[in-house]
Structure formats: structure tokens, C-alpha cells
Design a protein around this motif. Structure first.
Motif, PDB file in Angstrom:
ATOM      1  N   SER A   1       0.115   1.276   2.465  1.00 30.85           N
ATOM      2  CA  SER A   1      -1.131   1.790   3.036  1.00 30.85           C
ATOM      3  C   SER A   1      -1.451   3.113   2.362  1.00 30.85           C
ATOM      4  O   SER A   1      -0.710   4.089   2.513  1.00 30.85           O
ATOM      5  N   VAL A   2      -2.572   3.163   1.613  1.00 30.70           N
ATOM      6  CA  VAL A   2      -2.890   4.335   0.794  1.00 30.70           C
ATOM      7  C   VAL A   2      -4.394   4.565   0.720  1.00 30.70           C
ATOM      8  O   VAL A   2      -5.188   3.666   0.976  1.00 30.70           O
ATOM      9  N   THR A   3      -4.766   5.776   0.336  1.00 32.10           N
ATOM     10  CA  THR A   3      -6.145   6.067  -0.017  1.00 32.10           C
ATOM     11  C   THR A   3      -6.383   5.599  -1.454  1.00 32.10           C
ATOM     12  O   THR A   3      -5.423   5.362  -2.204  1.00 32.10           O
ATOM     13  N   PRO A   4      -7.641   5.473  -1.884  1.00 29.10           N
ATOM     14  CA  PRO A   4      -7.897   5.097  -3.277  1.00 29.10           C
ATOM     15  C   PRO A   4      -7.260   6.058  -4.281  1.00 29.10           C
ATOM     16  O   PRO A   4      -6.764   5.631  -5.329  1.00 29.10           O
ATOM     17  N   GLU A   5      -7.251   7.359  -3.972  1.00 30.28           N
ATOM     18  CA  GLU A   5      -6.646   8.329  -4.883  1.00 30.28           C
ATOM     19  C   GLU A   5      -5.137   8.103  -4.991  1.00 30.28           C
ATOM     20  O   GLU A   5      -4.562   8.166  -6.086  1.00 30.28           O
ATOM     21  N   GLN A   6      -4.499   7.836  -3.867  1.00 34.46           N
ATOM     22  CA  GLN A   6      -3.057   7.568  -3.884  1.00 34.46           C
ATOM     23  C   GLN A   6      -2.762   6.258  -4.622  1.00 34.46           C
ATOM     24  O   GLN A   6      -1.755   6.159  -5.336  1.00 34.46           O
ATOM     25  N   PHE A   7      -3.645   5.276  -4.445  1.00 30.34           N
ATOM     26  CA  PHE A   7      -3.486   4.014  -5.170  1.00 30.34           C
ATOM     27  C   PHE A   7      -3.509   4.249  -6.673  1.00 30.34           C
ATOM     28  O   PHE A   7      -2.678   3.702  -7.413  1.00 30.34           O
ATOM     29  N   ASP A   8      -4.444   5.069  -7.137  1.00 28.28           N
ATOM     30  CA  ASP A   8      -4.521   5.364  -8.569  1.00 28.28           C
ATOM     31  C   ASP A   8      -3.228   6.007  -9.072  1.00 28.28           C
ATOM     32  O   ASP A   8      -2.734   5.680 -10.158  1.00 28.28           O
ATOM     33  N   GLU A   9      -2.665   6.927  -8.295  1.00 25.29           N
ATOM     34  CA  GLU A   9      -1.429   7.592  -8.707  1.00 25.29           C
ATOM     35  C   GLU A   9      -0.254   6.627  -8.747  1.00 25.29           C
ATOM     36  O   GLU A   9       0.652   6.773  -9.566  1.00 25.29           O
ATOM     37  N   LEU A  10      -0.266   5.629  -7.859  1.00 25.62           N
ATOM     38  CA  LEU A  10       0.869   4.707  -7.763  1.00 25.62           C
ATOM     39  C   LEU A  10       0.707   3.466  -8.640  1.00 25.62           C
ATOM     40  O   LEU A  10       1.623   2.628  -8.692  1.00 25.62           O
TER      41      LEU A  10
ATOM     42  N   TYR B   1      -7.276  -4.120  -9.593  1.00 27.93           N
ATOM     43  CA  TYR B   1      -6.181  -4.684  -8.811  1.00 27.93           C
ATOM     44  C   TYR B   1      -5.322  -5.665  -9.615  1.00 27.93           C
ATOM     45  O   TYR B   1      -4.196  -5.954  -9.217  1.00 27.93           O
ATOM     46  N   ARG B   2      -5.870  -6.178 -10.694  1.00 29.42           N
ATOM     47  CA  ARG B   2      -5.146  -7.208 -11.454  1.00 29.42           C
ATOM     48  C   ARG B   2      -3.885  -6.631 -12.081  1.00 29.42           C
ATOM     49  O   ARG B   2      -3.908  -5.576 -12.693  1.00 29.42           O
ATOM     50  N   GLY B   3      -2.814  -7.334 -11.884  1.00 29.17           N
ATOM     51  CA  GLY B   3      -1.543  -6.905 -12.457  1.00 29.17           C
ATOM     52  C   GLY B   3      -0.821  -5.846 -11.666  1.00 29.17           C
ATOM     53  O   GLY B   3       0.281  -5.428 -12.046  1.00 29.17           O
ATOM     54  N   VAL B   4      -1.419  -5.411 -10.544  1.00 30.70           N
ATOM     55  CA  VAL B   4      -0.740  -4.404  -9.713  1.00 30.70           C
ATOM     56  C   VAL B   4      -0.682  -4.815  -8.247  1.00 30.70           C
ATOM     57  O   VAL B   4       0.102  -4.239  -7.485  1.00 30.70           O
ATOM     58  N   ALA B   5      -1.495  -5.786  -7.826  1.00 28.87           N
ATOM     59  CA  ALA B   5      -1.532  -6.167  -6.415  1.00 28.87           C
ATOM     60  C   ALA B   5      -1.650  -7.678  -6.281  1.00 28.87           C
ATOM     61  O   ALA B   5      -2.311  -8.343  -7.081  1.00 28.87           O
ATOM     62  N   THR B   6      -0.996  -8.210  -5.238  1.00 30.89           N
ATOM     63  CA  THR B   6      -1.124  -9.624  -4.896  1.00 30.89           C
ATOM     64  C   THR B   6      -2.297  -9.830  -3.950  1.00 30.89           C
ATOM     65  O   THR B   6      -3.057 -10.785  -4.066  1.00 30.89           O
ATOM     66  N   GLU B   7      -2.440  -8.907  -3.001  1.00 34.19           N
ATOM     67  CA  GLU B   7      -3.542  -8.990  -2.042  1.00 34.19           C
ATOM     68  C   GLU B   7      -3.914  -7.576  -1.612  1.00 34.19           C
ATOM     69  O   GLU B   7      -3.040  -6.726  -1.427  1.00 34.19           O
ATOM     70  N   VAL B   8      -5.222  -7.340  -1.446  1.00 33.21           N
ATOM     71  CA  VAL B   8      -5.715  -6.027  -1.039  1.00 33.21           C
ATOM     72  C   VAL B   8      -6.671  -6.207   0.136  1.00 33.21           C
ATOM     73  O   VAL B   8      -7.515  -7.105   0.132  1.00 33.21           O
ATOM     74  N   ARG B   9      -6.531  -5.321   1.127  1.00 30.41           N
ATOM     75  CA  ARG B   9      -7.442  -5.319   2.265  1.00 30.41           C
ATOM     76  C   ARG B   9      -7.998  -3.911   2.466  1.00 30.41           C
ATOM     77  O   ARG B   9      -7.379  -2.930   2.067  1.00 30.41           O
ATOM     78  N   HIS B  10      -9.166  -3.839   3.089  1.00 26.99           N
ATOM     79  CA  HIS B  10      -9.818  -2.554   3.366  1.00 26.99           C
ATOM     80  C   HIS B  10      -9.773  -2.269   4.862  1.00 26.99           C
ATOM     81  O   HIS B  10     -10.137  -3.114   5.683  1.00 26.99           O
TER      82      HIS B  10
ATOM     83  N   TYR C   1       4.470  -2.630  12.502  1.00 28.88           N
ATOM     84  CA  TYR C   1       3.317  -1.723  12.587  1.00 28.88           C
ATOM     85  C   TYR C   1       2.316  -2.040  11.477  1.00 28.88           C
ATOM     86  O   TYR C   1       1.097  -2.117  11.712  1.00 28.88           O
ATOM     87  N   PHE C   2       2.820  -2.236  10.275  1.00 29.88           N
ATOM     88  CA  PHE C   2       1.938  -2.532   9.137  1.00 29.88           C
ATOM     89  C   PHE C   2       1.187  -3.839   9.374  1.00 29.88           C
ATOM     90  O   PHE C   2      -0.037  -3.902   9.201  1.00 29.88           O
ATOM     91  N   GLN C   3       1.910  -4.885   9.788  1.00 32.01           N
ATOM     92  CA  GLN C   3       1.293  -6.204   9.917  1.00 32.01           C
ATOM     93  C   GLN C   3       0.246  -6.242  11.024  1.00 32.01           C
ATOM     94  O   GLN C   3      -0.839  -6.805  10.841  1.00 32.01           O
ATOM     95  N   THR C   4       0.543  -5.647  12.170  1.00 25.97           N
ATOM     96  CA  THR C   4      -0.361  -5.781  13.320  1.00 25.97           C
ATOM     97  C   THR C   4      -1.499  -4.772  13.307  1.00 25.97           C
ATOM     98  O   THR C   4      -2.631  -5.099  13.674  1.00 25.97           O
ATOM     99  N   ALA C   5      -1.222  -3.514  12.896  1.00 29.51           N
ATOM    100  CA  ALA C   5      -2.245  -2.467  12.971  1.00 29.51           C
ATOM    101  C   ALA C   5      -3.009  -2.286  11.671  1.00 29.51           C
ATOM    102  O   ALA C   5      -4.199  -1.948  11.689  1.00 29.51           O
ATOM    103  N   LEU C   6      -2.350  -2.503  10.537  1.00 28.73           N
ATOM    104  CA  LEU C   6      -2.961  -2.161   9.251  1.00 28.73           C
ATOM    105  C   LEU C   6      -3.368  -3.368   8.416  1.00 28.73           C
ATOM    106  O   LEU C   6      -4.132  -3.210   7.466  1.00 28.73           O
ATOM    107  N   TRP C   7      -2.874  -4.550   8.739  1.00 31.33           N
ATOM    108  CA  TRP C   7      -3.077  -5.684   7.835  1.00 31.33           C
ATOM    109  C   TRP C   7      -3.850  -6.840   8.455  1.00 31.33           C
ATOM    110  O   TRP C   7      -4.867  -7.278   7.924  1.00 31.33           O
TER     111      TRP C   7
ATOM    112  N   PHE D   1      -1.044 -13.494  13.961  1.00 33.79           N
ATOM    113  CA  PHE D   1       0.280 -12.943  13.697  1.00 33.79           C
ATOM    114  C   PHE D   1       0.964 -12.536  14.997  1.00 33.79           C
ATOM    115  O   PHE D   1       2.157 -12.756  15.189  1.00 33.79           O
ATOM    116  N   SER D   2       0.202 -11.953  15.931  1.00 32.21           N
ATOM    117  CA  SER D   2       0.792 -11.521  17.193  1.00 32.21           C
ATOM    118  C   SER D   2       1.239 -12.700  18.048  1.00 32.21           C
ATOM    119  O   SER D   2       2.203 -12.591  18.812  1.00 32.21           O
TER     120      SER D   2
END
Length: 362
Positions: free
Chosen positions: A138-147, A181-190, A234-240, A316-317
Motif C-alpha cells: 500500500s503506497v502513494t504514487p511517489e512511493q511506488f515510483d521509488e520502489l 505497471y508492466r513488469g513490476v505489478a501483477t495487479e493494481v487497485r486504487h 488488514y490489507f485484504q479486507t480494508a485496502l484490497w 473475502f470476508s
């Protein structure tokens, strides 16, 4: 630097008060008898001889006899070298103190609380680079760019990379080109709300830090299988689960890869219920001895204890209870659970649908 500051510096370098007094006075006199030196500084006459012997032993002065005991300062090169070495050592100690304050060792602790977000981010980046199973982030766009470089390494290693992008302080996210996202992520959500920084890697490590608007600023570093599972939920239920998919590298045609058994069941249960034949490759660990295991077989049954009345599509729940597959291979039948399985034969960390009846491979 005045005389008093010089004496203080010498005391900080290891000289006693009397030694510093006598040495500074001798530097000014050049050479002097013991009694003359005692008169010129604050060292009592009864102590001056012991002080001179100690300074000579340290290499600061040399003594000689001339009717009485005399002393003169040695060439200061050795003294200066010693002081410079001490300065370097102190400087290195200061840097080490700062490093240890910012980045406490986490390999000896299941849970560490840290003060700085940079420590959390650095640890997450390190874990992501080594990932080969799954990354939940779980990241901001700026953090995503750094990672992105670290995420690219994880993706190349074969890890499934799931990313939630969220705004930093506003409720809007700028569109990101699909190619990013290509080559760095399998799935992305907003997610439209500011969210804590979360990274869960290979079921063994997790990093957490509140978002910038939080009252308290701290970080949590987890190096434990069970504690990481708490952050996973927490990630699956609240963020994903409830947020929109903006990128998906997988298709609806086999092979379809899952890192979580509950997501597999969401897709596979209706197919099995309708009589389709699913052949899946299971990779994981035997739950009794924790030995690695891999096999391919037919999914003959899907079992789950729903915590509420299921609709056509299981959430999921609703799958928060036990979830289990029965997989038949040549001469063997296995029960397969997910993360934390104890009742089943196998804990699966990777389920790949190889074929579904009615497809060209079925």
C-alpha cells in the motif's frame, strides 16, 4: 581555541586535569625544571613528578636530569596523530549511533517499533528485492515510483505483486499509464482515501507506518509468520477487496496463478459447483513437518465455513473461516489449506489453475 579550551580538549582526549595543566604549561615554556613547571601551572609540587612520569609514558613529553629533573615537550607529531585518530573514532561512533537509532536491528526481534518512516521504507525495499512469493503493498504514487526497481526485481523473481495506490493528502489520484505497471505489478487497485504504508512480503515480514496526517508518527517492523498474517488480513479486507482494479497482468485463461486460497475459491467454487473439471498445480508445505511439496491434480471438492449467508459471489470476508480444497493426484488425495493451515495436509502458498474443462487445455 584559548588555553582553557585546549586543556578541556586534552582532558576529553584522555589526559587527567593535572596532566593537561602540566602539558599546556610545558608547551608554553618549552623546557623547565619540575619545580618551575609546578609554579607555572595549577599542579601541586608534591604531584608534579608523578604527573611528568605519566605524560612521558604517554609520549607527550621527555624528562632529563640537569641538577634536578627537567622536562620538555616531545615533537607533537605523535600527539597530533593520536588526537586525529581519536577524532576519527569519535566521528565514526557518532555516525554509528545515528545509524543504530534510525535502523535498529530487526533480525533478532519478531516486532520492532521505530521512530522514522525512512527506516520502515528502507526495510520494505530490502524485503521486496528478495521476494519470490508474494508482495502486498500500500503506497502513494511517489512511493511506488521509488520502489519500482525493487518491485521489478520481485516480479522477475516470480513473486505475485499486489499494489494499492492511494493519495497522499487529497482524495484524488492522478491517472498512471498502464505501461508504468508492466513488469513490476501483477495487479493494481486504487483507494481514494489516505492510507497507512503497508508492505507484506512472502508471508514472513511486514512493514507498517501511519499516513502523514496521523497524530502519531512511528513505524512497525514485523519479522514473524503469525504477526504478518494479522497485517495480511488488514490489507485484504480494508485496502484490497472493495477497491477498483485498474491493472491486471493475468488473463481469464489458464494458467491463472493465485497466492491466496480464498481468492482461488472465489473464482473456482462456481466452476466446480457447475461440474467443471479444474486441474491445479499446488506449491506449498506439508503442515506436519513443514517440508516443501509440489503436485498437480484435479480439484474435486471445495469446502469453506462461511461466516454469513453467501451470495452468488463469495466475498473475502465470507471466507474468513476454514477454507479447504480436496485435490486428487495419481494415487494420492490431499487436503489443501491456505496461510496458517493446521487441519489440512498441505499449506498452499501458490495455486495455479493449469486447465478448466471446456478450454483448449481441458
Amino acid at each position: 581555541m584559548d588555553t582553557a579550551e585546549l586543556r578541556t580538549a586534552l582532558r576529553n582526549a584522555g589526559l587527567s586535569q593535572y596532566q593537561a595543566e602540566a602539558y599546556v604549561a610545558l608547551l608554553q615554556l618549552g623546557a623547565a625544571s619540575a619545580t618551575e613547571l609546578a609554579d607555572a601551572c595549577a599542579v601541586p609540587t608534591a604531584r608534579i613528578y608523578d604527573v611528568l612520569r605519566d605524560l612521558e609514558a604517554k609520549g607527550y613529553i621527555e624528562t632529563y636530569e640537569q641538577d634536578s629533573l627537567h622536562a620538555r615537550a616531545c615533537d607533537p607529531k605523535s600527539v597530533m596523530e593520536d588526537l586525529k585518530n581519536r577524532a576519527v573514532q569519535l566521528d565514526e561512533a557518532a555516525e554509528e549511533i545515528e545509524t543504530r537509532w534510525q535502523q535498529p536491528a530487526v533480525d533478532r526481534h519478531m516486532l520492532s517499533i521505530v521512530k522514522r518512516f525512512e527506516t520502515v521504507f528502507s526495510r520494505a525495499e530490502e524485503m521486496i528485492r528478495e521476494a519470490d512469493g508474494e508482495v502486498q503493498l500500500s503506497v502513494t504514487p511517489e512511493q511506488f515510483d521509488e520502489l519500482k526497481p525493487a518491485l521489478a526485481e520481485a516480479y522477475e523473481n516470480g513473486a505475485l505483486v499486489k499494489i494499492v495506490l492511494h493519495p497522499d493528502r487529497t482524495d484524488e489520484l492522478e491517472p498512471v499509464a498502464q505501461r508504468e505497471y508492466r513488469g513490476v505489478a501483477t495487479e493494481v487497485r486504487h483507494r481514494t482515501l489516505p492510507t497507512p504504508f503497508v508492505a507484506i512480503v512472502d508471508r514472513t515480514g511486514a512493514c507498517f507506518a501511519p499516513h502523514d496526517n496521523s497524530v502519531n508518527q512511528y513505524g512497525v517492523l514485523v519479522d514473524d509468520y503469525t504477526l504478518a498474517y494479522v497485517f495480511h488480513w488488514y490489507f485484504q479486507t480494508a485496502l484490497w477487496e472493495v477497491w477498483d482494479v485498474v491493472y491486471d497482468a493475468q488473463t481469464d485463461e489458464p494458467p491463472i496463478v493465485y497466492s491466496d486460497i480464498r481468492h482461488f475459491v472465489q473464482d473456482a467454487e462456481p466452476l466446480v459447483r457447475d461440474g467443471n473439471r479444474i486441474v491445479a498445480h499446488i506449491k506449498g508445505y506439508e503442515t506436519d513437518e513443514r517440508d516443501p511439496i509440489e503436485f498437480t491434480g484435479e480439484v474435486t471438492d471445495v469446502y469453506y465455513t462461511a461466516v454469513s449467508t453467501p451470495t452468488d459471489t463469495l466475498s473475502f470476508s465470507e471466507l474468513a473461516g476454514q477454507v479447504c480444497l480436496t485435490v486428487e493426484t495419481d494415487g494420492e488425495t490431499y487436503t489443501v489449506g491456505g496461510w496458517g493451515a493446521v487441519l489440512e495436509d498441505v499449506e498452499a502458498n501458490r495455486i495455479t489453475i493449469e486447465s478448466i474443462s471446456g478450454t483448449p487445455d481441458g
